[in-house]
Design an enzyme around this catalytic site. Structure first.
Site, PDB file in Angstrom:
ATOM      1  N   ALA A 258       4.849   4.811  -4.109  1.00 33.15           N
ATOM      2  CA  ALA A 258       4.761   4.153  -5.421  1.00 33.15           C
ATOM      3  C   ALA A 258       3.653   4.806  -6.252  1.00 33.15           C
ATOM      4  O   ALA A 258       3.838   5.095  -7.441  1.00 33.15           O
ATOM      5  CB  ALA A 258       4.496   2.661  -5.237  1.00 33.15           C
TER       6      ALA A 258
ATOM      7  N   GLN B 188       0.821  -1.217   0.000  1.00 37.59           N
ATOM      8  CA  GLN B 188       0.000   0.000   0.000  1.00 37.59           C
ATOM      9  C   GLN B 188       0.858   1.271   0.000  1.00 37.59           C
ATOM     10  O   GLN B 188       0.518   2.270   0.636  1.00 37.59           O
ATOM     11  CB  GLN B 188      -0.960  -0.011   1.195  1.00 37.59           C
ATOM     12  CG  GLN B 188      -2.172  -0.907   0.974  1.00 37.59           C
ATOM     13  CD  GLN B 188      -3.044  -0.437  -0.192  1.00 37.59           C
ATOM     14  OE1 GLN B 188      -3.145   0.751  -0.485  1.00 37.59           O
ATOM     15  NE2 GLN B 188      -3.671  -1.387  -0.879  1.00 37.59           N
ATOM     16  N   SER B 189       1.963   1.255  -0.722  1.00 39.91           N
ATOM     17  CA  SER B 189       2.872   2.398  -0.762  1.00 39.91           C
ATOM     18  C   SER B 189       2.219   3.631  -1.399  1.00 39.91           C
ATOM     19  O   SER B 189       1.758   3.574  -2.542  1.00 39.91           O
ATOM     20  CB  SER B 189       4.114   2.002  -1.570  1.00 39.91           C
ATOM     21  OG  SER B 189       4.907   3.133  -1.836  1.00 39.91           O
ATOM     22  N   ASN B 190       2.222   4.730  -0.661  1.00 36.98           N
ATOM     23  CA  ASN B 190       1.784   6.007  -1.229  1.00 36.98           C
ATOM     24  C   ASN B 190       2.854   6.545  -2.173  1.00 36.98           C
ATOM     25  O   ASN B 190       2.564   7.199  -3.172  1.00 36.98           O
ATOM     26  CB  ASN B 190       1.558   7.038  -0.123  1.00 36.98           C
ATOM     27  CG  ASN B 190       0.538   6.577   0.884  1.00 36.98           C
ATOM     28  OD1 ASN B 190      -0.608   6.313   0.540  1.00 36.98           O
ATOM     29  ND2 ASN B 190       0.951   6.437   2.144  1.00 36.98           N
TER      30      ASN B 190
END
Ligand SMILES: *Cc1c(COP(=O)(O)O)cnc(C)c1O
Length: 333
Positions: free
Chosen positions: A79, A75-77
């Site tokens: 990325a 759930q990387s912001n």
């Protein structure tokens, strides 16, 4: 500090607002609370990586890259914002997502930021937790070069001296706003992870002799490890922008009391902080970073860590897209 010397692409909807949080201030009976809205920076729901990407993508373009490669948790912001930045510039984007969180909810693997990564047109690869991510980035870079492309690697979280320039810039922006609004700021509080946000802020606020403390609420590492990593990056950033004299180790403050079970693992304090901030300020935090950061700020206010006549700015680093990957946590509230 003369940031126009560095290659930069403009993405940020700035200056981001500096707003009072009067309802939370009253509720907590604590210091005067304001929020710096870096959740409103732009790039497909915004967040702190947008400021870093202005300088990182500036460098990528300068080097003639046609593909950007980065990595993060599922759930990387970071990325998602990198995918958005690449799309705007017409570059390809390759993302490697590491499964760092065990037993996530049903939306974790495909909802929230992952959905947006797809929508923005990035190519996504999922790898197991514990993968050597530096090697994984290099492998994808070789693959891109092998097919005649020109790769540019954005480090995880965009945290190197180039990315941290985005938060040197934010420090100067915040000072300007404080001066214009005649507000004396004592402390800036925010969630700290890969460290570029805190390093850039400290470099900017120390390099201008602002007298403002920066207090990081760690979302993954123990205090000393986090402070040492941030200090190293602060020194490198300060050198990169030409600040004279080393920034002292004791100017780096982190608190890891709010990490709970680990990176991305929900805590009761986070759930309370996300809910309170939504219901009293109509501001959406996230479960991984700004929710834990705010949990720390709320707890410190309750414990009387800040004096009532002090002014504390919560830097809202974004991330609300991840709420939709953790929805079931909040349905009971
Ligand atoms: C990445 C991120 C942070 C942490 O910033 P670092 O510069 O990695 O320390 C905080 N909040 C959100 C929402 C983020 O995405």
């Amino acid at each position: 500090m003369h940031l126009s010397r560095y290659p930069r692409v403009r993405f940020c909807h700035g200056p981001t607002p500096l707003e009072p949080m009067d309802n939370l201030t009253r509720l907590l009976d604590g210091p005067r609370l304001l929020v710096k809205r870096d959740d409103c920076t732009g790039l497909a729901t915004g967040g702190n990586k947008t400021r870093k990407l202005e300088f990182l993508m500036g460098e990528a373009l300068e080097q003639g890259a046609d593909t950007v490669i980065t990595q993060g948790a599922v759930q990387s912001n970071h990325a998602r914002q990198t995918a958005a930045a690449a799309t705007k510039l017409g570059l390809k984007c390759e993302i490697i997502l590491e499964r760092r969180v065990e037993e996530p909810g049903p939306q974790y693997d495909s909802g929230g930021n992952v959905f947006l990564d797809h929508l923005l047109g990035a190519k996504i690869r999922h790898v197991p937790g514990g993968t050597d991510m530096t090697a994984a980035l290099d492998d994808v870079a070789k693959e891109v070069s092998g097919r005649g492309g020109k790769p540019y690697i954005v480090p995880g979280g965009g945290s190197n001296p180039v990315g941290a320039l985005g938060y040197v810039n934010c420090a100067m922006e915040l000072l300007q706003q404080a001066n214009d609004m005649a507000i004396g700021i004592d402390t800036v509080v925010h969630g700290t992870g890969s460290g570029g946000t805190q390093a850039g802020l400290v470099a900017g606020l120390e390099g201008t002799n602002s007298g403002i403390d920066v207090y990081g609420i760690s979302v993954r590492q123990p205090k000393v490890k986090q402070e040492e990593a941030v200090h190293d990056l602060t020194l490198a950033t300060a050198e990169y922008v030409g600040i004279k004299g080393a920034i002292a180790r004791d100017r780096i403050m982190a608190n890891s009391d709010y990490v709970g079970g680990g990176y991305g693992v929900p805590t009761p304090g986070m759930i309370e902080a996300v809910t309170l901030t939504a219901r009293h300020e109509a501001i959406l935090l996230d479960p991984v970073y700004s929710g834990k950061g705010m949990a720390g700020l709320i707890d410190l206010c309750r414990k009387g860590y800040f004096k009532k006549d002090q002014t504390v700015v919560f830097l809202h680093t974004g991330g609300s897209a991840a709420l939709f990957a953790y929805q079931e946590l909040f349905t009971e509230q």
